[in-house]
Enzyme design. Structure first.
Site, PDB file in Angstrom:
ATOM      1  N   ALA A  73       1.052  -1.410   0.204  1.00  0.00           N
ATOM      2  CA  ALA A  73       0.246  -0.016  -0.065  1.00  0.00           C
ATOM      3  C   ALA A  73       0.901   1.556  -0.385  1.00  0.00           C
ATOM      4  O   ALA A  73       0.193   1.982  -0.417  1.00  0.00           O
ATOM      5  CB  ALA A  73      -0.942   0.077   0.884  1.00  0.00           C
TER       6      ALA A  73
ATOM      7  N   GLY B 145       3.128   1.922  -1.922  1.00  0.00           N
ATOM      8  CA  GLY B 145       3.957   2.462  -3.080  1.00  0.00           C
ATOM      9  C   GLY B 145       3.671   3.545  -3.751  1.00  0.00           C
ATOM     10  O   GLY B 145       2.143   3.853  -3.750  1.00  0.00           O
TER      11      GLY B 145
ATOM     12  N   ILE C 248       2.693   3.197  -7.051  1.00  0.00           N
ATOM     13  CA  ILE C 248       1.342   2.689  -8.274  1.00  0.00           C
ATOM     14  C   ILE C 248       0.613   2.025  -7.017  1.00  0.00           C
ATOM     15  O   ILE C 248      -1.026   2.878  -7.434  1.00  0.00           O
ATOM     16  CB  ILE C 248       1.546   1.172  -8.737  1.00  0.00           C
ATOM     17  CG1 ILE C 248       2.463   1.745  -9.850  1.00  0.00           C
ATOM     18  CG2 ILE C 248       0.070   1.491  -9.792  1.00  0.00           C
ATOM     19  CD1 ILE C 248       3.261   0.818 -11.608  1.00  0.00           C
TER      20      ILE C 248
ATOM     21  N   ARG D 114       4.120  -2.912   5.554  1.00  0.00           N
ATOM     22  CA  ARG D 114       5.846  -3.604   6.273  1.00  0.00           C
ATOM     23  C   ARG D 114       5.978  -3.799   8.123  1.00  0.00           C
ATOM     24  O   ARG D 114       6.236  -4.231   8.719  1.00  0.00           O
ATOM     25  CB  ARG D 114       7.009  -3.872   5.041  1.00  0.00           C
ATOM     26  CG  ARG D 114       6.877  -5.032   3.849  1.00  0.00           C
ATOM     27  CD  ARG D 114       8.658  -5.171   3.813  1.00  0.00           C
ATOM     28  NE  ARG D 114       9.174  -4.229   2.936  1.00  0.00           N
ATOM     29  CZ  ARG D 114      10.335  -4.111   2.056  1.00  0.00           C
ATOM     30  NH1 ARG D 114      11.136  -4.761   2.317  1.00  0.00           N
ATOM     31  NH2 ARG D 114       9.930  -3.680   1.024  1.00  0.00           N
TER      32      ARG D 114
ATOM     33  N   ASP E 135       7.063 -10.190   5.865  1.00  0.00           N
ATOM     34  CA  ASP E 135       7.612 -10.320   4.966  1.00  0.00           C
ATOM     35  C   ASP E 135       6.568 -11.588   4.141  1.00  0.00           C
ATOM     36  O   ASP E 135       6.030 -12.435   4.534  1.00  0.00           O
ATOM     37  CB  ASP E 135       9.076 -11.976   5.943  1.00  0.00           C
ATOM     38  CG  ASP E 135       9.683 -11.859   5.226  1.00  0.00           C
ATOM     39  OD1 ASP E 135       9.653 -11.877   3.371  1.00  0.00           O
ATOM     40  OD2 ASP E 135      10.601 -13.086   4.922  1.00  0.00           O
ATOM     41  N   ILE E 136       6.901 -10.565   2.523  1.00  0.00           N
ATOM     42  CA  ILE E 136       5.837 -11.306   1.614  1.00  0.00           C
ATOM     43  C   ILE E 136       6.070 -12.448   1.270  1.00  0.00           C
ATOM     44  O   ILE E 136       5.646 -13.617   0.700  1.00  0.00           O
ATOM     45  CB  ILE E 136       5.140 -10.503   0.414  1.00  0.00           C
ATOM     46  CG1 ILE E 136       6.604 -10.112   0.118  1.00  0.00           C
ATOM     47  CG2 ILE E 136       4.882  -9.114   1.454  1.00  0.00           C
ATOM     48  CD1 ILE E 136       6.016  -9.104  -1.635  1.00  0.00           C
TER      49      ILE E 136
ATOM     50  N   LYS F  14       9.483  -9.853 -12.637  1.00  0.00           N
ATOM     51  CA  LYS F  14       7.906 -10.479 -12.936  1.00  0.00           C
ATOM     52  C   LYS F  14       7.796 -11.319 -13.980  1.00  0.00           C
ATOM     53  O   LYS F  14       6.193 -12.117 -13.362  1.00  0.00           O
ATOM     54  CB  LYS F  14       8.155  -8.776 -13.086  1.00  0.00           C
ATOM     55  CG  LYS F  14       8.013  -7.724 -12.917  1.00  0.00           C
ATOM     56  CD  LYS F  14       7.865  -8.032 -10.771  1.00  0.00           C
ATOM     57  CE  LYS F  14       6.479  -6.713 -11.830  1.00  0.00           C
ATOM     58  NZ  LYS F  14       5.565  -7.119 -10.616  1.00  0.00           N
TER      59      LYS F  14
ATOM     60  N   VAL G 286       6.053   3.360 -15.597  1.00  0.00           N
ATOM     61  CA  VAL G 286       5.138   4.139 -15.348  1.00  0.00           C
ATOM     62  C   VAL G 286       5.326   5.719 -14.394  1.00  0.00           C
ATOM     63  O   VAL G 286       6.323   5.769 -14.305  1.00  0.00           O
ATOM     64  CB  VAL G 286       3.951   3.357 -14.311  1.00  0.00           C
ATOM     65  CG1 VAL G 286       2.208   4.523 -13.661  1.00  0.00           C
ATOM     66  CG2 VAL G 286       3.251   2.080 -14.553  1.00  0.00           C
TER      67      VAL G 286
ATOM     68  N   SER H 275      11.157   4.683 -10.835  1.00  0.00           N
ATOM     69  CA  SER H 275      10.280   5.162 -12.713  1.00  0.00           C
ATOM     70  C   SER H 275      10.309   6.355 -12.296  1.00  0.00           C
ATOM     71  O   SER H 275      10.093   7.183 -13.090  1.00  0.00           O
ATOM     72  CB  SER H 275       8.968   4.705 -12.367  1.00  0.00           C
ATOM     73  OG  SER H 275       7.740   5.333 -12.044  1.00  0.00           O
TER      74      SER H 275
END
Ligand code: NDP
Length: 331
Positions: free
Chosen positions: A8, A10, A12, A32, A58-59, A165, A193, A210
């Site tokens: 959340a 980030g 984008i 985090r 930790d995802i 990715k 982006v 970006s």
């Protein structure tokens, strides 16, 4: 309805959260740390009560999202490293990208019976074949896949990012094929982006990759116009809206979508900056003013236009709004 939006904090995600909140959804954002949670809530303070946060430290850890996914109706998965200077590719890129994605899907499969759709922010990284270079005359579509393999993935930090990715998106499609969950998935494939950097950032050195790509063109650090890295862009606000549409539209089930406005070069970007911000001319490289886009690959955006009803902002609008958003960093 409540959607879970991962990553959340980030760039984008900030716009994506805003789009969902504006359209009346409740949003639960994963972050985090507690500090990050506070910043995210502050960023979206104009929607009190619609946004909550949950800490997932930790995802890549097993069962990381087991608690976060309970009682929600959909997931937008954005948390993934976008860095081009990784040293330990496995730890910094492949693990969080791939395990982060499969972990979201596994937790949803186990604990979220009401979820019908998970939208994954993949990337043009998983579409292009970097070995083909600028590929004049070629048009990439959703049928294309980056042919990178585990054997070729670690050539350099950029290749490794593109690979992270690609592997993450492949792992998602494999998960759905193998587990046949209640939900379907949709993947979005944006190239570079740009657009307002509205997320909380301490200072310019902490900008997302970006946005930093544009910032270096106005802060005096580039004396020449750099070589263009990827020849297409999307506006972050258009991409945010695409997430909502990909979540809502039945026909997006099981689809990939290229989300892109048009081709562009860094020359096009500096031309816009120098024209629209005369006060930045001293710090923005000049290059070959007005040089048209060379013959390079294109991206076919007709599927997103037709099925998601997308309209895209122009490079000029995107770049002007990006540069204006940097004002807060210079105060
Ligand atoms: P940001 O760097 O602004 O956001 C990345 C988000 O992911 C942050 O919330 C960050 O959390 C989180 N994150 C990164 N690494 C980890 C990790 N190891 N563990 C947990 N969380 C992590 O980048 P963007 O907003 O640009 O990127 C969002 C998504 O969009 C990514 O999946 C990226 O690959 C994709 N994308 C971006 C493009 C672009 O041009 N910006 C183009 C194509 C795809 P924290 O704040 O705690 O670091």
């Amino acid at each position: 309805k409540t959607v879970l939006i991962t990553g959340a904090s980030g760039y984008i995600a900030t716009h994506t959260i805003d789009s969902f909140l504006r359209q009346g959804y409740n949003v639960r954002g994963t972050v985090r740390s507690q500090k990050s949670a506070s910043e995210v809530l502050k960023t979206h303070a104009k929607y009190p009560g619609q946004l909550t946060t949950v800490i997932v430290p930790d995802i890549a850890a097993p069962n990381a999202f087991d608690e976060a996914v309970r009682g929600i109706d959909g997931i937008i998965h954005l948390a993934s490293p976008f860095i081009t200077n990784a040293v330990d590719f496995d730890k910094e890129l492949f693990q969080p990208a791939v395990k982060g994605t499969t972990s979201v899907l596994e937790s949803a499969h186990k604990y979220s019976p009401d979820i019908t759709r998970i939208v994954i922010t993949s990337s043009f990284a998983s579409v292009l074949d970097p070995a083909q270079g600028t590929r004049p005359g070629y048009t990439y579509t959703e049928a294309d896949w980056n042919p990178v393999t585990p054997e070729t993935a670690s050539a350099n930090p950029v290749v490794a990012y593109l690979a992270s990715k690609t592997f993450a998106e492949k792992a998602a499609w494999d998960f759905v094929r193998d587990n046949k969950p209640n939900f379907d998935i949709t993947t979005l494939l944006p190239p570079m982006v740009y657009g307002p950097a509205d997320q909380h950032v301490e200072d310019a050195t902490k900008l997302n990759t970006s946005s930093a790509d544009i910032y270096r063109l106005i802060d005096g650090s580039e004396k020449e116009v750099p070589d263009t890295s990827f020849w297409a862009f999307a506006d972050v606000r258009d991409l945010a809206e695409a997430h909502v549409r990909a979540f809502e539209r039945p026909e997006a089930a099981g689809q990939r979508y290229l989300i892109t406005s048009s081709g562009y070069s860094y020359q096009n970007v500096v031309d816009i900056i120098r024209e629209r911000f005369p006060e930045l001319r001293e710090k923005t490289p000049k290059g070959n003013t007005g040089a048209p886009l060379p013959p390079v690959y294109r991206l076919d955006t007709s599927k997103a236009v037709k099925e998601l009803g997308m309209k895209f902002r122009t490079l000029e609008e995107t770049i002007v709004d990006t540069v204006n958003s940097f004002a807060k960093l210079q105060q």
